[in-house]
Write an enzyme that holds these catalytic residues in place. Structure first.
Site, PDB file in Angstrom:
ATOM      1  CE  LYS A 248      -8.026  -2.781  -5.746  1.00 48.89           C
ATOM      2  NZ  LYS A 248      -6.662  -2.549  -6.237  1.00 48.89           N
ATOM      3  CG  ASN A 269      -8.977  -4.415 -10.625  1.00 49.04           C
ATOM      4  OD1 ASN A 269      -9.216  -5.442 -11.233  1.00 49.04           O
ATOM      5  ND2 ASN A 269      -8.258  -3.437 -11.136  1.00 49.04           N
ATOM      6  CG  ASP A 284      -4.873  -3.765  -9.616  1.00 47.64           C
ATOM      7  OD1 ASP A 284      -5.160  -2.765 -10.306  1.00 47.64           O
ATOM      8  OD2 ASP A 284      -5.317  -3.960  -8.470  1.00 47.64           O
ATOM      9  CB  ALA A 309       3.708  -8.815   2.205  1.00 44.66           C
ATOM     10  N   GLY A 310       1.250  -6.333   1.090  1.00 45.31           N
ATOM     11  CA  GLY A 310      -0.182  -6.019   1.147  1.00 45.31           C
ATOM     12  C   GLY A 310      -0.856  -6.444  -0.142  1.00 45.31           C
ATOM     13  CB  ALA A 312      -0.382  -2.896  -4.061  1.00 47.95           C
ATOM     14  N   GLY A 447       3.628   4.627 -10.702  1.00 47.04           N
ATOM     15  CA  GLY A 447       2.445   3.767 -10.846  1.00 47.04           C
ATOM     16  C   GLY A 447       1.353   4.303 -11.762  1.00 47.04           C
TER      17      GLY A 447
HETATM   18  P1  ATR Z   1      -2.092  -2.125  -0.335  1.00 49.32           P
HETATM   19  O1  ATR Z   1      -3.407  -2.766  -0.561  1.00 49.32           O
HETATM   20  O2  ATR Z   1      -1.933  -0.791  -1.007  1.00 49.32           O
HETATM   21  O3  ATR Z   1      -0.948  -3.006  -0.645  1.00 49.32           O
HETATM   22  P2  ATR Z   1      -1.864  -2.701   2.455  1.00 49.32           P
HETATM   23  O4  ATR Z   1      -2.497  -4.012   2.178  1.00 49.32           O
HETATM   24  O5  ATR Z   1      -2.320  -1.906   3.621  1.00 49.32           O
HETATM   25  O6  ATR Z   1      -2.038  -1.740   1.208  1.00 49.32           O
HETATM   26  O7  ATR Z   1      -0.280  -2.901   2.516  1.00 49.32           O
HETATM   27  C1  ATR Z   1       0.601  -1.909   2.890  1.00 49.32           C
HETATM   28  C2  ATR Z   1       2.025  -2.413   2.739  1.00 49.32           C
HETATM   29  O8  ATR Z   1       2.912  -1.353   3.114  1.00 49.32           O
HETATM   30  C3  ATR Z   1       2.357  -3.589   3.652  1.00 49.32           C
HETATM   31  O9  ATR Z   1       3.340  -4.382   3.041  1.00 49.32           O
HETATM   32  C4  ATR Z   1       2.959  -2.878   4.870  1.00 49.32           C
HETATM   33  O10 ATR Z   1       3.823  -3.647   5.647  1.00 49.32           O
HETATM   34  P3  ATR Z   1       3.234  -4.614   6.824  1.00 49.32           P
HETATM   35  O11 ATR Z   1       2.594  -5.744   6.115  1.00 49.32           O
HETATM   36  O12 ATR Z   1       4.423  -5.010   7.602  1.00 49.32           O
HETATM   37  O13 ATR Z   1       2.262  -3.772   7.566  1.00 49.32           O
HETATM   38  C5  ATR Z   1       3.761  -1.810   4.183  1.00 49.32           C
HETATM   39  N1  ATR Z   1       4.068  -0.713   5.114  1.00 49.32           N
HETATM   40  C6  ATR Z   1       3.227   0.246   5.549  1.00 49.32           C
HETATM   41  N2  ATR Z   1       3.904   1.094   6.360  1.00 49.32           N
HETATM   42  C7  ATR Z   1       5.188   0.665   6.412  1.00 49.32           C
HETATM   43  C8  ATR Z   1       6.379   1.125   7.051  1.00 49.32           C
HETATM   44  N3  ATR Z   1       6.371   2.227   7.804  1.00 49.32           N
HETATM   45  N4  ATR Z   1       7.508   0.443   6.853  1.00 49.32           N
HETATM   46  C9  ATR Z   1       7.542  -0.658   6.097  1.00 49.32           C
HETATM   47  N5  ATR Z   1       6.457  -1.151   5.448  1.00 49.32           N
HETATM   48  C10 ATR Z   1       5.308  -0.494   5.612  1.00 49.32           C
END
Ligand code: ATR
Length: 484
Positions: A248, A269, A284, A309-310, A312, A447
């Site tokens: 993406k 996307n 999205d 904060a990923g 999505a 979702g």
């Molecule tokens: P996407 O593109 O689906 O958003 P991503 O960019 O990998 O996927 O983002 C995953 C999100 O889930 C992030 O906000 C991640 O937190 P971090 O930025 O601190 O890694 C969050 N996440 C994943 N596992 C987690 C957990 N066990 N507890 C809290 N947040 C989690």
């Protein structure tokens, strides 16, 4: 081998036949077997058979009972229904089938035989050259000589089912071949992996609905091949592409143009064909916005909490920022990533432009902020929030997980402050996060609707229909949604 035994059609029983369809196809005479077809063996005419015959007469059918049984039985049955009869018909001998057609003034093209036995009713009708419908027998208990015939019938029917199944397969293949032609445009998905995508269902159903000569196919493209894939897709005349994990953001350098909002979010996307290359969009954002609006979630003037904060979460945060919330709080395990989104939103000017007309004298700093997940409880004060869960926590198979621990005192306090919640996860359909909110009487949404709408918007962008509102009608959207 058994061809002459195969019925031309089958039906659950004589009362489930599509008689109106038969009439529309030009049939005007029906020869009925009696025992186990219209009534159970040796049973008299009943209300159901009387009503059926009346209905068929009303449709304009000529009717006759053609039975191998003796005269008293056949006559009393036929008289009760006021229809002509032939007894001791010696089916499958064709002599009495022909006599019946003479009596009814019909011919092979316009006559149907309906009966429950292959080796008498159906075989005779086939040999007499008329249409045959094999129906399920009404009685469960039958005489021994019939039971033996049934065993042989099962052998014939097994072969018949195989022939039917093959015919069906051939039909489907022909349909596909007909729908893909010299003018068919291709759209598709670039991702890695792509096997589990639901996008073909969305796009190909819409193509059928709109009558567009278009086919959507998934393309597994490894990160190393991404540039070549985008350039190759353009060379191949591909009309549009969706882009999913992990491409993406990485696809952006290979685009000829990018929609300003998608550029600010830093993720696309949807790629739409232009003369010189592909233009990138992010559907999205409007997908989530429309899904929330249609489900009755309001963002304007509300306090919104984004969890995560990923990629999505970035899209959700930008979408919300554009819809004038009172507060936008972004909470993430790693707070620096949440801070970066806050900064990017501020720099994008999206809040400034959108907030220009607002009847509130708050500046941007007080409206949007980032917080570490572990400090979330302390910054929420007594405000009520609409929470949008954008982390991967709770995604199947880890259904029991939740980004906020609902068992802890802090977690309970956080959940207590939610008026409603959206989880971008749709597998499982109800995450722990959503169930905690609905337990407290809050409105929830998963979702799946966002998945649908982002796809519909992409489709409408590919085909030049998108004007800010979805033009596909509700019925087709509901049909797709129920299959996602
Ligand atoms: P996407 O593109 O689906 O958003 P991503 O960019 O990998 O996927 O983002 C995953 C999100 O889930 C992030 O906000 C991640 O937190 P971090 O930025 O601190 O890694 C969050 N996440 C994943 N596992 C987690 C957990 N066990 N507890 C809290 N947040 C989690």
């Amino acid at each position: 081998m058994f061809q002459s035994f195969y019925p031309k059609e089958t039906a659950e029983n004589a009362y489930e036949v599509d008689y109106k369809g038969l009439r529309a196809r030009g049939y005007k005479a029906i020869l009925y077997d009696i025992d186990n077809t219209l009534v159970e063996h040796n049973a008299p005419a009943d209300d159901r058979s009387r009503a059926l015959i009346e209905e068929l007469k009303g449709l304009g059918f000529q009717i006759l009972v053609l039975s191998n049984n003796k005269e008293p039985r056949v006559k009393s049955f036929a008289d009760a229904l006021q229809i002509p009869y032939i007894y001791k018909a010696a089916k499958p001998s064709i002599k009495q089938y022909q006599a019946a057609m003479v009596m009814l003034g019909s011919d092979e093209e316009t006559t149907v035989l309906i009966g429950d036995q292959i080796f008498t009713d159906v075989w005779g009708a086939n040999r007499a050259g008329m249409h045959s419908i094999l129906v399920g027998q009404l009685a469960k208990h039958e005489e021994i000589q019939i039971i033996l015939k049934r065993i042989l019938e099962r052998i014939v029917m097994r072969e018949y089912e195989k022939v039917k199944a093959k015919e069906q397969r051939l039909n489907i293949k022909n349909d596909n071949l007909i729908s893909i032609g010299g003018k068919t445009r291709i759209t598709g998905l670039l991702g890695y992996p792509v096997e589990h995508t639901k996008s073909p269902l969305i796009h190909n159903t819409l193509a059928a609905f709109f009558g567009d000569d278009l086919a959507y196919v998934p393309f597994p493209v490894s990160p190393d091949d991404l540039e070549a894939a985008v350039k190759g897709a353009h060379a191949l005349g591909i009309l549009g592409l969706n882009v999913t994990v992990p491409h993406k953001s990485n696809v952006i350098p290979f685009l000829s143009e990018i929609d300003p909002l998608a550029g600010q979010v830093g993720a696309v996307n949807t790629l739409v064909r232009t003369v010189s290359g592909f233009k990138g969009y992010n559907t999205d954002l409007p997908g989530l916005s429309i899904a929330m609006r249609r489900a009755g979630f309001e963002i304007q003037g509300k306090n919104v909490l984004i969890l995560g904060a990923g990629g999505a979460a970035r899209a959700a945060a930008f979408m919300c920022a554009g819809e004038k919330p009172a507060k936008l709080l972004i909470a993430n395990r790693s707070v620096d990533k949440a801070e970066r989104i806050v900064e990017d939103i501020r720099n994008s000017g999206i809040m400034a432009t959108e907030n220009k007309d607002r009847d509130r004298d708050q500046d941007q700093e007080t409206v949007i902020s980032a917080v570490s997940l572990s400090d979330l409880c302390s910054v929420m004060s007594d405000d009520r929030f609409l929470a949008i869960q954008c982390t991967s926590v709770g995604l199947a198979p880890h259904d029991k997980d939740c980004v906020i621990d609902p068992g802890s005192d802090e977690g309970k306090a956080i959940f207590d402050s939610f008026d409603g919640g959206v989880d971008l996860i749709y597998k499982p359909a109800e995450t722990v996060f959503l169930s905690e909110i609905s337990k407290r009487g809050g409105k929830t949404m998963n979702g799946l609707a966002m998945l649908l709408y982002q796809g519909v918007i992409a489709y409408e962008l590919f085909t030049g229909r998108w004007n800010g509102e979805i033009s596909a009608d509700e019925e087709v959207l509901n049909r797709i949604f129920s299959k996602l």
